[in-house]
Scaffold this motif. Structure first.
Motif, PDB file in Angstrom:
ATOM      1  N   MET A 133     155.002  25.544 -16.493  1.00  0.00           N
ATOM      2  CA  MET A 133     155.164  24.939 -17.808  1.00  0.00           C
ATOM      3  C   MET A 133     154.105  23.927 -18.272  1.00  0.00           C
ATOM      4  O   MET A 133     153.858  23.835 -19.464  1.00  0.00           O
ATOM      5  CB  MET A 133     156.546  24.252 -17.885  1.00  0.00           C
ATOM      6  N   TYR A 137     152.898  22.686 -22.541  1.00  0.00           N
ATOM      7  CA  TYR A 137     153.344  21.491 -23.250  1.00  0.00           C
ATOM      8  C   TYR A 137     152.268  20.407 -23.274  1.00  0.00           C
ATOM      9  O   TYR A 137     152.566  19.233 -23.415  1.00  0.00           O
ATOM     10  CB  TYR A 137     154.632  20.951 -22.597  1.00  0.00           C
ATOM     11  N   GLY A 177     167.267  25.171 -19.405  1.00  0.00           N
ATOM     12  CA  GLY A 177     166.009  25.783 -19.858  1.00  0.00           C
ATOM     13  C   GLY A 177     166.221  26.410 -21.215  1.00  0.00           C
ATOM     14  O   GLY A 177     165.708  27.479 -21.514  1.00  0.00           O
ATOM     15  N   CYS A 179     165.156  25.562 -24.020  1.00  0.00           N
ATOM     16  CA  CYS A 179     164.012  25.360 -24.913  1.00  0.00           C
ATOM     17  C   CYS A 179     164.401  24.428 -26.066  1.00  0.00           C
ATOM     18  O   CYS A 179     164.951  23.361 -25.825  1.00  0.00           O
ATOM     19  CB  CYS A 179     163.471  26.715 -25.377  1.00  0.00           C
ATOM     20  N   ASP A 200     166.613  20.691 -21.189  1.00  0.00           N
ATOM     21  CA  ASP A 200     165.228  21.172 -21.018  1.00  0.00           C
ATOM     22  C   ASP A 200     164.316  19.969 -20.853  1.00  0.00           C
ATOM     23  O   ASP A 200     164.770  18.812 -20.853  1.00  0.00           O
ATOM     24  CB  ASP A 200     164.813  22.051 -22.218  1.00  0.00           C
ATOM     25  N   GLY A 226     165.678  16.704 -19.095  1.00  0.00           N
ATOM     26  CA  GLY A 226     165.714  16.565 -17.647  1.00  0.00           C
ATOM     27  C   GLY A 226     165.027  17.719 -16.955  1.00  0.00           C
ATOM     28  O   GLY A 226     164.620  18.689 -17.595  1.00  0.00           O
ATOM     29  N   ASP A 227     164.932  17.557 -15.647  1.00  0.00           N
ATOM     30  CA  ASP A 227     164.314  18.576 -14.787  1.00  0.00           C
ATOM     31  C   ASP A 227     165.458  19.201 -13.994  1.00  0.00           C
ATOM     32  O   ASP A 227     166.133  18.505 -13.220  1.00  0.00           O
ATOM     33  CB  ASP A 227     163.311  17.871 -13.868  1.00  0.00           C
ATOM     34  N   PHE A 228     165.686  20.499 -14.186  1.00  0.00           N
ATOM     35  CA  PHE A 228     166.878  21.090 -13.544  1.00  0.00           C
ATOM     36  C   PHE A 228     166.750  21.209 -12.028  1.00  0.00           C
ATOM     37  O   PHE A 228     167.720  21.537 -11.356  1.00  0.00           O
ATOM     38  CB  PHE A 228     167.332  22.387 -14.206  1.00  0.00           C
ATOM     39  N   GLY A 242     168.853  31.601 -19.092  1.00  0.00           N
ATOM     40  CA  GLY A 242     168.310  32.841 -19.637  1.00  0.00           C
ATOM     41  C   GLY A 242     166.797  32.816 -19.642  1.00  0.00           C
ATOM     42  O   GLY A 242     166.192  31.851 -20.116  1.00  0.00           O
ATOM     43  N   HIS A 243     166.189  33.843 -19.097  1.00  0.00           N
ATOM     44  CA  HIS A 243     164.727  33.900 -18.954  1.00  0.00           C
ATOM     45  C   HIS A 243     164.229  32.673 -18.224  1.00  0.00           C
ATOM     46  O   HIS A 243     163.169  32.133 -18.542  1.00  0.00           O
ATOM     47  CB  HIS A 243     164.029  34.020 -20.325  1.00  0.00           C
ATOM     48  N   ASP A 247     161.004  32.853 -14.161  1.00  0.00           N
ATOM     49  CA  ASP A 247     159.816  31.978 -14.152  1.00  0.00           C
ATOM     50  C   ASP A 247     159.473  31.479 -12.745  1.00  0.00           C
ATOM     51  O   ASP A 247     158.417  30.879 -12.558  1.00  0.00           O
ATOM     52  CB  ASP A 247     160.063  30.729 -15.012  1.00  0.00           C
ATOM     53  N   TRP A 248     160.400  31.658 -11.809  1.00  0.00           N
ATOM     54  CA  TRP A 248     160.265  30.956 -10.529  1.00  0.00           C
ATOM     55  C   TRP A 248     160.293  31.911  -9.349  1.00  0.00           C
ATOM     56  O   TRP A 248     160.851  33.001  -9.439  1.00  0.00           O
ATOM     57  CB  TRP A 248     161.418  29.930 -10.386  1.00  0.00           C
ATOM     58  N   TYR A 273     170.582  35.662 -17.572  1.00  0.00           N
ATOM     59  CA  TYR A 273     170.085  36.905 -18.169  1.00  0.00           C
ATOM     60  C   TYR A 273     168.573  36.957 -18.057  1.00  0.00           C
ATOM     61  O   TYR A 273     167.901  35.926 -18.078  1.00  0.00           O
ATOM     62  CB  TYR A 273     170.548  37.092 -19.620  1.00  0.00           C
TER      63      TYR A 273
HETATM   64  C1  LIG Z   1     160.939  31.239 -20.464  1.00  0.00           C
HETATM   65  S1  LIG Z   1     161.673  29.855 -21.207  1.00  0.00           S
HETATM   66  C2  LIG Z   1     163.284  30.460 -21.582  1.00  0.00           C
HETATM   67  C3  LIG Z   1     163.828  29.900 -22.851  1.00  0.00           C
HETATM   68  C4  LIG Z   1     165.185  30.425 -23.272  1.00  0.00           C
HETATM   69  N1  LIG Z   1     166.216  30.105 -22.300  1.00  0.00           N
HETATM   70  C5  LIG Z   1     165.176  31.913 -23.552  1.00  0.00           C
HETATM   71  O1  LIG Z   1     166.110  32.614 -23.183  1.00  0.00           O
HETATM   72  O2  LIG Z   1     164.254  32.442 -24.155  1.00  0.00           O
HETATM   73  C6  LIG Z   1     161.985  28.779 -19.823  1.00  0.00           C
HETATM   74  C7  LIG Z   1     162.484  27.416 -20.238  1.00  0.00           C
HETATM   75  O3  LIG Z   1     162.724  26.649 -19.050  1.00  0.00           O
HETATM   76  C8  LIG Z   1     162.305  25.316 -19.296  1.00  0.00           C
HETATM   77  N2  LIG Z   1     162.012  24.639 -18.019  1.00  0.00           N
HETATM   78  C9  LIG Z   1     161.009  24.909 -17.166  1.00  0.00           C
HETATM   79  N3  LIG Z   1     161.071  24.103 -16.097  1.00  0.00           N
HETATM   80  C10 LIG Z   1     162.141  23.301 -16.288  1.00  0.00           C
HETATM   81  C11 LIG Z   1     162.720  22.270 -15.511  1.00  0.00           C
HETATM   82  N4  LIG Z   1     162.218  21.924 -14.331  1.00  0.00           N
HETATM   83  N5  LIG Z   1     163.829  21.654 -15.986  1.00  0.00           N
HETATM   84  C12 LIG Z   1     164.348  22.014 -17.204  1.00  0.00           C
HETATM   85  N6  LIG Z   1     163.836  23.010 -17.972  1.00  0.00           N
HETATM   86  C13 LIG Z   1     162.741  23.634 -17.522  1.00  0.00           C
HETATM   87  C14 LIG Z   1     161.078  25.489 -20.160  1.00  0.00           C
HETATM   88  O4  LIG Z   1     160.727  24.309 -20.844  1.00  0.00           O
HETATM   89  C15 LIG Z   1     161.495  26.632 -21.073  1.00  0.00           C
HETATM   90  O5  LIG Z   1     162.116  26.174 -22.224  1.00  0.00           O
END
Ligand SMILES: C[S@@+](CC[C@H](N)C(=O)[O-])C[C@H]1O[C@@H](n2cnc3c(N)ncnc32)[C@H](O)[C@@H]1O
Length: 338
Positions: A133, A137, A177, A179, A200, A226-228, A242-243, A247-248, A273
């Motif tokens: 990310m 940003y 997450g 967004c 997010d 916050g940071d999840f 979702g999505h 990412d991980w 999802y």
């Molecule tokens: C690929 S986007 C998905 C957005 C949305 N959920 C969707 O379905 O399209 C991933 C989201 O995870 C958030 N994200 C990434 N790392 C994060 C963290 N450590 N804590 C909270 N949110 C985080 C990003 O800022 C982003 O909005």
């Protein structure tokens, strides 16, 4: 996408990017919004959008053949799909998401062969790969561009998710997450008894505030920065991710699933999802290529329904049957035993 079985389909596949670029250009030029408002002659569009006379007709007629424009006599009109989803004035506009493909993904895919040898994702190249990310940003324009891209997906999935999960016995949910909160607002709007939190990273908060404004949902939706992986998750009956898992890497996915399980009350649910891959990994071309896309961009991947089910079950969830949210996205729900 159907399997390639003839030379013409081979050629069609090699030139499929023509169609993508024709679509991107229409969004960039503001063409679809223009013809969604009022039908227009080619000469009007040429003058208003500054198109070159020698190629205007071929371009507009190519969009007719693609089903994005139609002709009413000599005037061009947006088709229903273009009018609903490509006109920025409409609530179901997804041009931000489609354009993200053009700006962010198209250049990256141009280096696929090199990536297939090096395995080095765009994120690894840019930042050492600790998180997908930070580069998104780094300034407010990039943050907005990414968030508008994610809006497009949330717009497509908000309706199916509001419908295909039984929200009747639930009063709160948190979109991890989430967004800038587009999905949160769609679900809350569809179910007036629900309170929703978008959880997010801090840079998304101003865009959440801009989206929600002083509208009707203001009292029922909120943003928690916050940071999840590091911060306590909000108290809630349902988490959505979702999505996010895509990412991980797998260990981080398991961490988030375990954390969601620990924070949920008994009887709570975790919805995930993604563009999950069919279990025999042979028919879902889009999802398999999306997996490659995640590797290319973020150093991660999609995953099969069986893998998602296993991670949820390992954390302690009872996992329901998968549900197709649309033709591209699968939802899995894990319930924490009561
Ligand atoms: C690929 S986007 C998905 C957005 C949305 N959920 C969707 O379905 O399209 C991933 C989201 O995870 C958030 N994200 C990434 N790392 C994060 C963290 N450590 N804590 C909270 N949110 C985080 C990003 O800022 C982003 O909005």
């Amino acid at each position: 996408m159907s399997a390639i079985q003839s030379v013409p389909s081979l050629v069609r596949t090699a030139t499929r990017f023509f169609e993508a670029q024709a679509l991107f250009a229409g969004i960039e030029l503001g063409l679809f919004g223009r013809v969604a408002e009022t039908p227009a002659e080619a000469s009007e569009l040429r003058d208003e959008l500054g198109l070159h006379p020698s190629i205007t007709f071929d371009y507009l007629d190519a969009l007719v053949s693609m089903g994005l424009l139609s002709r009413d006599g000599s005037r061009y009109v947006a088709t229903p799909i273009a009018s609903s989803h490509l006109d920025p004035a409409k609530p179901d506009y997804i041009g931000g998401f489609l354009s993200l493909n053009q700006r962010r993904l198209y250049p990256a895919w141009g280096n696929l062969a090199e990536f297939l040898k090096s395995g080095e994702s765009v994120v690894q190249k840019l930042s050492g790969g600790s998180s997908p990310m930070p580069s998104l940003y780094s300034d407010s324009a990039r943050t907005r561009s990414f968030a508008e891209g994610m809006d497009g997906y949330a717009v497509l999935l908000g309706g199916p998710l509001a419908e295909k999960f039984d929200w009747a016995g639930v009063d709160s949910f948190t979109d991890l997450g989430g967004c800038r909160g587009m999905l949160t607002t769609r679900i809350a709007a569809a179910h007036p008894h629900l309170r929703g939190v978008t959880f997010d990273l801090p840079p998304l908060k101003p865009l959440f505030e801009e989206l929600v404004g002083d509208g009707d949902l203001r009292d029922r939706v909120s943003f928690q920065a916050g940071d999840f992986f590091a911060d306590p998750l909000p108290d809630t009956q349902v988490y959505i991710a979702g999505h996010v898992l895509h990412d991980w890497v797998v260990e981080r996915r398991r961490d988030l699933i375990r954390s969601a399980f620990d924070h949920l009350p008994p009887g709570g649910s975790f919805i995930i999802y993604d563009s999950m891959i069919d279990d025999d990994r042979s028919s879902a071309t889009f999802n398999l290529l999306m997996s490659l896309n995640m590797a290319l961009v973020s150093g991660s991947s999609e995953y099969t329904v069986a893998e998602g089910t296993r991670w949820l079950a390992e954390a302690g969830f009872t996992v329901r049957e998968p549900v197709a949210l649309n033709g591209l996205t699968t939802m899995l729900v894990g319930d924490k035993p009561s």
